[in-house]
Design a protein around this motif. Sequence first.
Motif, short mmCIF file in Angstrom:
data_model
loop_
_atom_site.label_atom_id
_atom_site.label_comp_id
_atom_site.label_asym_id
_atom_site.label_seq_id
_atom_site.Cartn_x
_atom_site.Cartn_y
_atom_site.Cartn_z
N GLY A 120 0.83 -1.20 0.00
CA GLY A 120 0.00 0.00 0.00
C GLY A 120 0.87 1.25 0.00
N THR A 121 1.96 1.21 0.73
CA THR A 121 2.87 2.36 0.79
C THR A 121 3.39 2.70 -0.61
N TYR A 147 -3.96 7.78 7.07
CA TYR A 147 -2.65 7.15 6.93
C TYR A 147 -2.50 6.65 5.50
N GLU A 197 -8.40 8.86 2.57
CA GLU A 197 -9.08 7.60 2.85
C GLU A 197 -10.58 7.94 2.88
N HIS A 202 -7.66 4.91 10.68
CA HIS A 202 -6.57 4.93 11.65
C HIS A 202 -6.75 6.00 12.72
N ASP A 230 -7.36 6.49 -1.30
CA ASP A 230 -6.57 5.39 -0.75
C ASP A 230 -7.56 4.39 -0.17
N THR A 232 -6.89 1.25 0.57
CA THR A 232 -6.15 0.11 1.11
C THR A 232 -6.98 -0.67 2.14
N MET A 233 -7.72 0.04 2.95
CA MET A 233 -8.52 -0.63 3.97
C MET A 233 -9.95 -0.93 3.52
N1 PMP Z 1 -2.91 3.27 3.22
C1 PMP Z 1 -3.78 2.83 4.16
C2 PMP Z 1 -5.15 3.43 4.23
C3 PMP Z 1 -3.40 1.83 5.03
O1 PMP Z 1 -4.27 1.39 5.96
C4 PMP Z 1 -2.11 1.28 4.93
C5 PMP Z 1 -1.66 0.20 5.90
N2 PMP Z 1 -2.60 -0.78 6.13
C6 PMP Z 1 -1.26 1.74 3.93
C7 PMP Z 1 -1.69 2.75 3.10
C8 PMP Z 1 0.11 1.17 3.78
O2 PMP Z 1 0.06 -0.12 3.30
P1 PMP Z 1 1.30 -1.11 3.49
O3 PMP Z 1 1.42 -1.38 4.93
O4 PMP Z 1 0.90 -2.30 2.66
O5 PMP Z 1 2.49 -0.43 2.93
#
Ligand code: PMP
Length: 420
Positions: A120-121, A147, A197, A202, A230, A232-233
């Motif tokens: 995700g990063t 985050y 997000e 977070h 984003d 990711t979640m």
């Molecule tokens: N964005 C969000 C919204 C996250 O919650 C996270 C971590 N879960 C990341 C980015 C980063 O992802 P990663 O730990 O896979 O690098």
Amino acid sequence: MEKSAPSFRSKKLINEARTTLAGGAGCRSRCFFESSEEIVIDYGKGSRLYDADGREYMDFCISCGVNILGHANHNVVLAAKKTAERGTGFSLLSRAEIEMAGFLTRHVPSMERVRFVNSGTEATLSAIRLAKKATERRKIVSFEGCYHGFHGMVPVEPRKESLDPAGLNIVLPYNNAAAFREAVESNHREIACVIIEPVAAHMGIIPGDKDFLTAIREITRRYGILLIFDETMTAFRGFAGGFQSNGIVPDITCMGGVIGGGFSLGVYGGRADIMRSLSPEGSFYQSPTIVSQTVLRAGLMALRLMNDAFYKAVNKKAEYLVSSLNDVFIDHNLSVRVFNYYSMMSLVFSTARPSNYEESEAVKNPLLYQELGQYLLGRGIIIPQAEKEPFFISGKHSRKDLDIMIGEVKTFFLGKKDLS
Ligand code: PMP
């Protein structure tokens, strides 16, 4: 599920970790609560983790929400094994990439073209860099408490500087359309992108208000600023798709988390005209050496297993857990509530849902949360170590598991009557 006495093997491993791992910790953190015994995980299966001494725990972290199918899902593991036998990664265009890209572009409205990365990063880092390149602007708008990984293009922790120098970050309060409008209107010529997000995960679970997200969408479109979600979640958390399936469609979307089937995988994608900036088509260079075949195939298998029936069942269990816990808090007049986005949940020491970082800070109670975490760990239940990080359930958590959790949380809080 009372835990047995601490034993030798974990202690020995922890001592070794202190001499070999930075901070004596794993990739994220250690599993312990203040003054509780630290544990070392050996393996996981379904809703359970097992430590180096063979003790069993019910896991409400599921790898920061990644293992929504439960740990070591048979079909996902099999897909990874079979794939690995045919080569783990080629640094060349592969069938697995094309099939996974097809799956994502069919399910996620904004993703006309995608590029895979390893986390995700990396996805958010790449998306921000791409937005800067595509717009030829330098400023980035983000929101306090969201985050986006640890690359530092936007602040990694609220109220701390980003690692990208020169005052290029504009950090705004979440869920405040007026503040957004004002900040963006006075800077719009310099702003490359807005990253958010759509449901902040977070600082507790805080959904972006419809009006707020709609205003962001309208204003960014008006000024040619790229909107990055984003997810990711949120992606594939409650249904096959992303938050954006509700109609507010960004220009670029980032994902990580569940799409890797328990492995680390990231992807970003968006409008074809924007993604055209990427090499080899365009001049924007971004290229991880390997995106693993094993991971792509495991992820694709996981996404295929997560069908409507799966989501229906896991979401129903999540609603049961949330409403049962809230019933306990309401019945006993406790100033505690659980809020959720499908099977992603957070506990707040308040009766009202915070709507931004400041409000979430105002109700936090780290000492009590540590006490709760320590109590649950002692009863064989693992929740995240940080109060504002969400807890999760997987499809493998049974009603009985949830009833055990509800019972333990109730016992803990009934000993804390001063919270009412
Ligand atoms: N964005 C969000 C919204 C996250 O919650 C996270 C971590 N879960 C990341 C980015 C980063 O992802 P990663 O730990 O896979 O690098």
